[in-house]
Scaffold this motif. Sequence first.
Motif, mmCIF file in Angstrom:
data_model
loop_
_atom_site.group_PDB
_atom_site.id
_atom_site.type_symbol
_atom_site.label_atom_id
_atom_site.label_comp_id
_atom_site.label_asym_id
_atom_site.label_seq_id
_atom_site.Cartn_x
_atom_site.Cartn_y
_atom_site.Cartn_z
ATOM 1 N N GLU A 1 0.831 -1.210 0.000
ATOM 2 C CA GLU A 1 0.000 0.000 0.000
ATOM 3 C C GLU A 1 0.860 1.253 0.000
ATOM 4 O O GLU A 1 0.576 2.209 -0.730
ATOM 5 C CB GLU A 1 -0.945 -0.007 1.201
ATOM 6 N N ILE A 2 1.927 1.262 0.792
ATOM 7 C CA ILE A 2 2.824 2.416 0.836
ATOM 8 C C ILE A 2 3.516 2.593 -0.510
ATOM 9 O O ILE A 2 3.673 3.712 -1.013
ATOM 10 C CB ILE A 2 3.854 2.256 1.970
ATOM 11 N N ASN A 3 3.933 1.499 -1.104
ATOM 12 C CA ASN A 3 4.574 1.542 -2.417
ATOM 13 C C ASN A 3 3.624 2.157 -3.439
ATOM 14 O O ASN A 3 4.022 2.975 -4.276
ATOM 15 C CB ASN A 3 4.977 0.137 -2.849
ATOM 16 N N ALA A 4 2.358 1.754 -3.386
ATOM 17 C CA ALA A 4 1.362 2.279 -4.319
ATOM 18 C C ALA A 4 1.134 3.770 -4.116
ATOM 19 O O ALA A 4 1.034 4.552 -5.080
ATOM 20 C CB ALA A 4 0.053 1.516 -4.166
ATOM 21 N N ILE A 5 1.067 4.194 -2.863
ATOM 22 C CA ILE A 5 0.866 5.612 -2.549
ATOM 23 C C ILE A 5 2.041 6.443 -3.083
ATOM 24 O O ILE A 5 1.837 7.526 -3.666
ATOM 25 C CB ILE A 5 0.727 5.827 -1.031
#
Length: 258
Positions: free
Chosen positions: A251-255
């Motif tokens: 999720e952090i990577n996507a953000i």
Amino acid sequence: MRVISLANQKGGVGKTTTIVNLASELAKKNKVLVIDLDPQGNCSKTLSNGQTSFDFNETIACLFDKPKMVNIVDLIIPAQAADSSIDNLFLIPADYQLSRVIETSLTKINRERILEKHLSKISKDYDFVLLDTPPNLSLTTLNAIQASELIIIPIDSGAYSLDGISPLLDAVDEIKDDEANYCILRNEIDSRNTLINNYIENELEVVRDNVLKTVIRRSEHLSQANALSMPIRFYKKGSIINNDYSSLAKEINAICNT
């Protein structure tokens, strides 16, 4: 290079545990640097196989003490777990000496930008830099806010953990020239505690767009891994909590890539 800080003015909400395990997951596919900005040094201990003290000239304190003389590259060491280096994961440690240095650094010009300036020198060397901060608005926390493009605010299942959000965001608004990019992480969730879970969900309703979809469940395996100074995936690969941190990393990577 994506610079992310974990911060909350309330202590004991799992900042260090989150950053250690998030970094470990991100390092599976990325080159990651963790910088410990907390004089307690718990992050440093966990990512150095239990080491509790470091030579002053090998810590982040040295950089804040002599920012014009120290090369940040010289402070970076490989992260370790179970007597072995962790692939793609690196550390700049801290210890108790950082508190003294911060007090003497308050008179330095552009003191809130010390870290940001040094990180610019290694911007092509890492995919992610994660900053662990103390539970207060010290100079290291202000440096972390200034240098970060994303701030993760962990909150646990205690109602008081919410109290640290507002003063932190006030500080962010004062420091950052543009609008703060932050997200809130629900941490140490016990699904059986319906009352407190509903209370926290209601309190977070006004910032629901900033609340991460991923939640980190409470697990005794985490406490055990912390006691042995290692990320959870090196302590118990089969623990279900690994799925939570894997989801968080995605999720952090996507953000960061939107």
